[in-house]
Design an enzyme around this catalytic site. Structure first.
Site, PDB file in Angstrom:
ATOM      1  N   ASP A  34     -13.593   2.926   7.304  1.00 15.49           N
ATOM      2  CA  ASP A  34     -12.587   3.677   6.538  1.00 15.49           C
ATOM      3  C   ASP A  34     -13.193   4.225   5.259  1.00 15.49           C
ATOM      4  OD1 ASP A  34      -9.915   4.640   5.747  1.00 15.49           O
ATOM      5  OD2 ASP A  34     -10.167   3.142   4.175  1.00 15.49           O
ATOM      6  N   ARG A  93     -12.851  12.721   4.371  1.00 16.75           N
ATOM      7  CA  ARG A  93     -11.547  13.413   4.439  1.00 16.75           C
ATOM      8  C   ARG A  93     -11.208  14.041   3.100  1.00 16.75           C
ATOM      9  NH1 ARG A  93      -7.691   9.021   5.566  1.00 16.75           N
ATOM     10  NH2 ARG A  93      -6.090  10.612   5.453  1.00 16.75           N
ATOM     11  N   LYS A 117      -7.446  -1.168   6.600  1.00 17.84           N
ATOM     12  CA  LYS A 117      -7.749  -1.887   5.351  1.00 17.84           C
ATOM     13  C   LYS A 117      -6.839  -3.101   5.202  1.00 17.84           C
ATOM     14  CE  LYS A 117      -7.408   1.613   2.377  1.00 17.84           C
ATOM     15  NZ  LYS A 117      -7.819   2.974   2.662  1.00 17.84           N
ATOM     16  N   SER A 135      -6.262   4.618   8.463  1.00 11.36           N
ATOM     17  CA  SER A 135      -6.964   4.320   7.208  1.00 11.36           C
ATOM     18  C   SER A 135      -6.266   3.162   6.486  1.00 11.36           C
ATOM     19  CB  SER A 135      -6.964   5.581   6.331  1.00 11.36           C
ATOM     20  OG  SER A 135      -7.235   5.277   5.001  1.00 11.36           O
ATOM     21  N   HIS A 182       0.847  -1.195   0.000  1.00  8.13           N
ATOM     22  CA  HIS A 182       0.000   0.000   0.000  1.00  8.13           C
ATOM     23  C   HIS A 182       0.879   1.240   0.000  1.00  8.13           C
ATOM     24  CE1 HIS A 182      -4.254   1.197   0.435  1.00  8.13           C
ATOM     25  NE2 HIS A 182      -3.715   2.351   0.795  1.00  8.13           N
TER      26      HIS A 182
HETATM   27  N1  URA Z   1      -4.165   5.816   1.388  1.00  7.86           N
HETATM   28  C1  URA Z   1      -5.158   5.409   2.208  1.00  7.86           C
HETATM   29  O1  URA Z   1      -5.709   4.330   2.055  1.00  7.86           O
HETATM   30  N2  URA Z   1      -5.521   6.228   3.201  1.00  7.86           N
HETATM   31  C2  URA Z   1      -4.944   7.418   3.421  1.00  7.86           C
HETATM   32  O2  URA Z   1      -5.316   8.090   4.331  1.00  7.86           O
HETATM   33  C3  URA Z   1      -3.902   7.838   2.555  1.00  7.86           C
HETATM   34  C4  URA Z   1      -3.540   7.004   1.538  1.00  7.86           C
END
Ligand code: URA
Length: 441
Positions: A160, A167, A186, A182, A81
């Protein structure tokens, strides 16, 4: 307990208890807290921060807001990620390379956030590609072909999903506790037991300095390890956009080219750095340089591109677009950008007065010194490639193609970039704005 008290506590810089955080997350997920109340709390978190303990509690509550997948039957599954960037098409290149080397990749990606792009918006620009599949199908896909890239399902970290959209629309993205919770909620929910994080810093990243990126990386590693997921982070620069193309379809096209071996140097560096660590975590070799060679080999022999096509076909996408990227619908207006400086030093011969009629544009030459990724990202959003409001629809075909990047020489009259727009006036405005984003010395 009520939400007003919780908002007031955070507004007044006090620490929230585990119960208060759980209350907020469960009630907001179940639509018992309004968006405006959640926005107020998120803004208070953004302004006043969170302790490590609060961030861990927030992440756990968000991960537990839905299902936690169990992928143990597949074996060691590696996930990746990024904390976000402009022109960041790394997942589209990296995931098929890793899967083609026999390491299962099960990845739940996000949409664009602020001025940064999102893998899911990019995948959706491939006609037919389904990002919303059931959790069972997600697991079956990974079992069958070794890879699945999906969006956030209703049941995976739903808190999220809601907070992320808020956001994006309330300028509360650049916050360590909000980003860490966040991403890690995930990752935990999606079930991979090994996680590689790409933590970006610079103008196009949410963390503007390397030190801040390190702070965010440390926090996420700690959360991952506490949740029993082996987690490593790579810190990468995002001063200028990554690669040449910014925009959803344009980035898919660049990713396909990269999988054919035409890969920009900066993209290659990030892909290899992350991938070599993913292979190491998956037990495929401790030598990072050797791992990088294996990855390049699977680009050269076409296996990585084949895996990408398999992924697209398996998720309902039309592979003919990957086989022939000319099939993708292009924006109506593709406008060249040539750098020039407006000069008004030509006097009217008769009157000796400088007038608007005498404005000239002097072409510029030199070397590109700066190309701020954040500004280019905002330009892409302005063209329709990102969202201003959370319900906004993305225009897949718009964006920017950068011919010249930092360090490149420019001769007078060179086309430094192209603006792809579906609106002529916006396109022309974007040309002017991009001219100002380029800093030449
Ligand atoms: N990627 C995400 O999943 N969340 C964030 O807050 C920033 C980047």
């Amino acid at each position: 307990m009520n939400i007003q008290e919780i908002i007031a506590k955070k507004r007044d810089k006090q620490e929230l208890s585990k119960d208060e955080i759980n209350f907020f997350i469960t009630q907001y997920t179940n639509n018992n807290i309004a968006d405006y109340q959640a926005s107020a709390l998120i803004m208070a978190i953004y302004l006043n921060g969170m302790s490590k303990e609060e961030t861990v509690n927030l992440t756990t509550a968000m991960a537990n807001s839905g299902d936690i997948l169990d992928l143990s039957e597949i074996g060691p599954v590696v996930d990746k990620h990024s904390t976000g960037g402009v022109g960041d098409k790394v997942t589209l290149i990296l995931a098929p390379i890793i899967a083609s080397l026999g390491v299962p990749v099960a990845k739940m990606s996000g949409r664009g956030l602020g001025y940064t792009g999102g893998t899911i918006d990019k995948l959706e620009s491939i006609p037919g590609y389904k990002i919303n599949i059931s959790e069972e199908e997600f697991i079956q896909n990974v079992k069958k072909i070794g890879i699945s890239l999906i969006g956030q399902t209703k049941n995976l970290a739903p808190a999220d999903k809601k907070i992320y959209a808020l956001r994006d629309a309330t300028s509360t993205t650049e916050s360590i506790p909000l980003i860490a919770s966040s991403i890690m909620s995930k990752k935990i929910a999606a079930g991979a037991n090994k996680i590689v994080l790409d933590v970006t810093y610079g103008s196009g990243a949410f963390m503007k300095t390397k030190e801040k990126a390190k702070e965010l990386a440390d926090e996420m590693i700690e959360i991952g390890n506490l949740a029993g997921r082996e987690t490593v982070a790579v810190i990468t620069p995002m001063e200028e956009p990554l690669g040449r193309n910014v925009g959803n379809t344009l980035e898919v096209i660049e990713a396909v080219e990269a999988l054919k071996g035409n890969i920009a140097e900066d993209v290659k560096n990030v892909v290899l750095e992350l991938g070599s660590n993913m292979l190491k975590l998956a037990g495929k070799g401790d030598n990072l340089e050797e791992n990088k060679c294996k990855m390049m080999e699977n680009i050269a022999n076409g296996k990585a591109l084949e895996k990408f096509k398999e992924l697209v076909a398996n998720q309902g996408g039309d592979v003919s677009y990957i086989e022939n990227t000319n099939k993708f619908e292009r924006a109506k207006y593709i406008l060249p950008v040539i750098l020039s400086k407006v000069a008004n030093n030509v006097k009217n011969q008769e009157t000796g007065i400088k007038t608007n009629e005498n404005i000239t544009e002097d072409l510029i030459d030199g070397t590109v010194k700066e190309l701020k990724a954040e500004e280019v990202g905002k330009l892409s959003v302005f063209l329709g490639g990102g969202r201003i409001k959370k319900e906004d629809k993305i225009d897949s075909s718009v964006g920017i193609v950068l011919n010249k990047k930092i360090g490149d020489k420019i001769e007078k009259g060179d086309i430094v970039a192209y603006i792809h727009s579906n609106d002529e006036e916006k396109g022309k405005e974007a040309v002017q704005r991009l001219k100002e984003i380029y800093v030449i010395e």
